[in-house]
Motif scaffolding. Structure first.
Motif, PDB file in Angstrom:
ATOM      1  N   UNK A  90       0.798  -1.173  -0.083  1.00 11.09           N
ATOM      2  CA  UNK A  90      -0.150   0.250   0.190  1.00 11.09           C
ATOM      3  C   UNK A  90       1.476   1.492   0.364  1.00 11.09           C
ATOM      4  N   UNK A  91       0.669   2.230  -1.050  1.00  6.24           N
ATOM      5  CA  UNK A  91       0.996   3.290  -0.962  1.00  6.24           C
ATOM      6  C   UNK A  91       2.390   3.648  -1.806  1.00  6.24           C
ATOM      7  N   UNK A  92       2.825   2.254  -2.143  1.00  8.62           N
ATOM      8  CA  UNK A  92       4.347   2.290  -2.645  1.00  8.62           C
ATOM      9  C   UNK A  92       4.103   3.110  -3.871  1.00  8.62           C
ATOM     10  N   UNK A  93       5.758   3.388  -4.564  1.00  4.20           N
ATOM     11  CA  UNK A  93       5.702   3.655  -5.950  1.00  4.20           C
ATOM     12  C   UNK A  93       5.767   3.545  -6.755  1.00  4.20           C
ATOM     13  N   UNK A  94       5.264   2.780  -7.841  1.00  3.91           N
ATOM     14  CA  UNK A  94       5.183   1.959  -9.043  1.00  3.91           C
ATOM     15  C   UNK A  94       7.157   1.927  -9.234  1.00  3.91           C
ATOM     16  N   UNK A  95       7.413   3.373  -9.028  1.00  2.00           N
ATOM     17  CA  UNK A  95       8.741   3.602 -10.230  1.00  2.00           C
ATOM     18  C   UNK A  95       9.405   2.978  -9.381  1.00  2.00           C
ATOM     19  N   UNK A  96       9.700   2.924  -8.002  1.00  2.00           N
ATOM     20  CA  UNK A  96      10.266   2.582  -6.790  1.00  2.00           C
ATOM     21  C   UNK A  96      10.701   0.801  -7.118  1.00  2.00           C
ATOM     22  N   UNK A  97      10.205   0.513  -7.882  1.00  2.00           N
ATOM     23  CA  UNK A  97      10.001  -1.165  -7.228  1.00  2.00           C
ATOM     24  C   UNK A  97      11.334  -1.644  -8.464  1.00  2.00           C
ATOM     25  N   UNK A  98      12.149  -0.803  -9.140  1.00  2.00           N
ATOM     26  CA  UNK A  98      12.943  -1.040  -9.426  1.00  2.00           C
ATOM     27  C   UNK A  98      14.314  -0.543  -8.794  1.00  2.00           C
ATOM     28  N   UNK A  99      15.579  -1.687  -8.627  1.00  3.13           N
ATOM     29  CA  UNK A  99      16.224  -0.857  -8.003  1.00  3.13           C
ATOM     30  C   UNK A  99      17.670  -1.771  -8.799  1.00  3.13           C
ATOM     31  N   UNK A 100      18.818  -0.954  -9.211  1.00  3.35           N
ATOM     32  CA  UNK A 100      19.679  -1.713  -9.731  1.00  3.35           C
ATOM     33  C   UNK A 100      20.352  -1.789  -9.089  1.00  3.35           C
ATOM     34  N   UNK A 101      21.204  -2.719  -9.557  1.00  4.01           N
ATOM     35  CA  UNK A 101      23.102  -2.931  -8.442  1.00  4.01           C
ATOM     36  C   UNK A 101      23.775  -3.234  -9.027  1.00  4.01           C
ATOM     37  N   UNK A 102      23.853  -2.136 -10.321  1.00  4.67           N
ATOM     38  CA  UNK A 102      25.123  -2.114 -11.153  1.00  4.67           C
ATOM     39  C   UNK A 102      26.417  -0.846  -9.971  1.00  4.67           C
ATOM     40  N   UNK A 103      25.225  -0.430  -8.939  1.00  4.46           N
ATOM     41  CA  UNK A 103      26.398   0.044  -7.670  1.00  4.46           C
ATOM     42  C   UNK A 103      27.791  -0.114  -7.080  1.00  4.46           C
ATOM     43  N   UNK A 104      26.848  -1.601  -6.572  1.00  4.31           N
ATOM     44  CA  UNK A 104      27.201  -2.488  -5.795  1.00  4.31           C
ATOM     45  C   UNK A 104      28.904  -2.891  -6.627  1.00  4.31           C
ATOM     46  N   UNK A 105      30.069  -2.781  -6.072  1.00  5.02           N
ATOM     47  CA  UNK A 105      31.771  -3.015  -6.432  1.00  5.02           C
ATOM     48  C   UNK A 105      31.096  -4.471  -6.291  1.00  5.02           C
ATOM     49  N   UNK A 106      31.855  -5.556  -7.634  1.00  2.00           N
ATOM     50  CA  UNK A 106      32.225  -6.346  -7.459  1.00  2.00           C
ATOM     51  C   UNK A 106      33.678  -6.715  -7.756  1.00  2.00           C
ATOM     52  N   UNK A 107      34.193  -8.196  -7.427  1.00  2.00           N
ATOM     53  CA  UNK A 107      35.767  -8.579  -7.990  1.00  2.00           C
ATOM     54  C   UNK A 107      35.473  -8.399  -9.971  1.00  2.00           C
ATOM     55  N   UNK A 108      36.106  -8.708 -10.556  1.00  2.00           N
ATOM     56  CA  UNK A 108      36.699  -8.319 -12.049  1.00  2.00           C
ATOM     57  C   UNK A 108      38.071  -9.176 -12.164  1.00  2.00           C
ATOM     58  N   UNK A 109      38.679  -9.889 -13.078  1.00  5.23           N
ATOM     59  CA  UNK A 109      39.939  -9.591 -13.691  1.00  5.23           C
ATOM     60  C   UNK A 109      39.089  -9.614 -14.906  1.00  5.23           C
ATOM     61  N   UNK A 110      40.364  -8.297 -15.159  1.00  2.00           N
ATOM     62  CA  UNK A 110      40.366  -8.238 -16.670  1.00  2.00           C
ATOM     63  C   UNK A 110      41.744  -7.406 -17.540  1.00  2.00           C
ATOM     64  N   UNK A 111      41.557  -8.623 -18.633  1.00  2.00           N
ATOM     65  CA  UNK A 111      42.826  -9.329 -19.053  1.00  2.00           C
ATOM     66  C   UNK A 111      43.190  -8.711 -20.324  1.00  2.00           C
ATOM     67  N   UNK A 112      44.013  -9.087 -21.759  1.00  2.00           N
ATOM     68  CA  UNK A 112      44.033  -7.828 -22.689  1.00  2.00           C
ATOM     69  C   UNK A 112      45.631  -8.683 -23.582  1.00  2.00           C
ATOM     70  N   UNK A 113      44.499  -9.501 -24.290  1.00  3.58           N
ATOM     71  CA  UNK A 113      46.378 -10.776 -25.218  1.00  3.58           C
ATOM     72  C   UNK A 113      46.932  -9.279 -26.076  1.00  3.58           C
ATOM     73  N   UNK A 114      47.990  -9.014 -27.094  1.00  4.14           N
ATOM     74  CA  UNK A 114      48.160  -9.129 -27.734  1.00  4.14           C
ATOM     75  C   UNK A 114      49.413  -8.864 -28.626  1.00  4.14           C
ATOM     76  N   UNK A 115      49.616  -9.433 -30.319  1.00  3.55           N
ATOM     77  CA  UNK A 115      50.154 -10.223 -30.644  1.00  3.55           C
ATOM     78  C   UNK A 115      51.870  -9.532 -30.429  1.00  3.55           C
ATOM     79  N   UNK A 116      52.853 -10.894 -30.173  1.00  2.00           N
ATOM     80  CA  UNK A 116      54.174 -10.582 -29.786  1.00  2.00           C
ATOM     81  C   UNK A 116      54.437 -11.042 -31.072  1.00  2.00           C
ATOM     82  N   UNK A 117      56.292 -11.096 -31.542  1.00  3.49           N
ATOM     83  CA  UNK A 117      57.275 -11.926 -31.925  1.00  3.49           C
ATOM     84  C   UNK A 117      58.181 -12.019 -31.073  1.00  3.49           C
ATOM     85  N   UNK A 118      58.443 -13.037 -30.599  1.00  4.94           N
ATOM     86  CA  UNK A 118      59.679 -13.671 -29.544  1.00  4.94           C
ATOM     87  C   UNK A 118      60.881 -14.072 -30.340  1.00  4.94           C
ATOM     88  N   UNK A 119      61.677 -12.898 -30.217  1.00  4.16           N
ATOM     89  CA  UNK A 119      63.352 -13.024 -31.365  1.00  4.16           C
ATOM     90  C   UNK A 119      64.019 -13.318 -30.283  1.00  4.16           C
TER      91      UNK A 119
END
Length: 239
Positions: A90-119
């Motif tokens: 009762x009395x709840x605003x429908x727009x407030x029923x969606x709460x995003x969790x995007x602002x919560x920090x989590x752990x990520x392993x970020x990597x990159x690969x690049x082509x190299x020549x071993x000489x």
């Protein structure tokens, strides 16, 4: 059988009516539980095959990639309340029923690969280019090409970015960050060894400036670094 006093009988009748009334009424706790039932709309992106999908669960849980079956953690979760009007509080605003969790920090392993020549380049004395290459190939197969001997000095061992290389990024969600692997541990050992070398040179230079006497404290502070470079546990140095 003893007859009940009128006052006692009235009180018992009152209790009976109250009990029946409570039983017939819907449970407030049940109504609140039903009203608070929510589901998460989870967004997934597979770092292995780049497949994207979304699914709704009762929590922000992992899901299996529909393409490669890898277990993937959602990169975003939206907490969605029940769509039925009967379950809204009762009395709840429908727009407030969606709460995003995007602002919560989590752990990520970020990597990159690049082509190299071993000489790798070594110096070889031979009768012909074919003979020199054959000697080098044999040394490579024997894993001695990096030994840097007088007969086969090591001239170059370097990595160069390949022409037209491709840069590929990968981001994987994890519950806990993993321990650094062998490459990082080796890098830290090499850095510690260089600091020991610089410290020894500075200690001897300071000793010369002091008339040829080296302060043991200057050397003692290098021992933990030397042990780290060797991959050995630290010692308890007594002063």
């Amino acid at each position: 059988m003893q007859e009940l006093h009128p006052v006692v009988g009235s009180f018992l009748h009152f209790l009976e009516e109250m009990t029946m009334t409570l039983i017939e009424q819907p449970s407030v706790t049940a109504m609140q539980t039903e009203a608070s039932t929510v589901r998460y709309l989870n967004q997934y992106r597979c770092p292995y095959c780049q497949t994207e999908w979304e699914d709704s669960w009762d929590c922000g849980c992992n899901d299996r990639c529909p393409n490669c079956n890898k277990e993937i953690e959602p990169y975003e979760s939206a907490l969605i309340a029940g769509e039925s009007a009967e379950t809204e509080l009762p009395g709840e605003d429908p727009d407030s029923t969606i709460v995003t969790a995007a602002g919560v920090n989590r752990f990520f392993v970020v990597s990159y690969e690049i082509d190299y020549v071993h000489r790798v380049s070594v110096g070889i004395s031979a009768e012909s280019p074919e003979a020199a290459q054959q000697i080098a190939e044999q040394a490579f197969n024997d894993a001695t090409i990096w030994d840097d001997t007088a007969a086969m000095p090591l001239l170059s061992d370097d990595y160069h970015e390949a022409e037209g290389e491709s840069l590929v990024w990968e981001c994987v969600a994890v519950e806990q960050l993993p321990e650094p692997d062998h490459s990082v541990r080796q890098l830290k050992k090499e850095q510690a060894a260089m600091r020991v070398c610089r410290g020894l040179v500075e200690a001897y230079q300071q000793g010369e400036a002091n008339g040829g006497s080296i302060d043991w404290d200057d050397l003692d502070q290098l021992i933990p670094l030397a042990l780290q470079a060797l991959g050995k546990p630290a010692l308890d140095i007594q002063s």
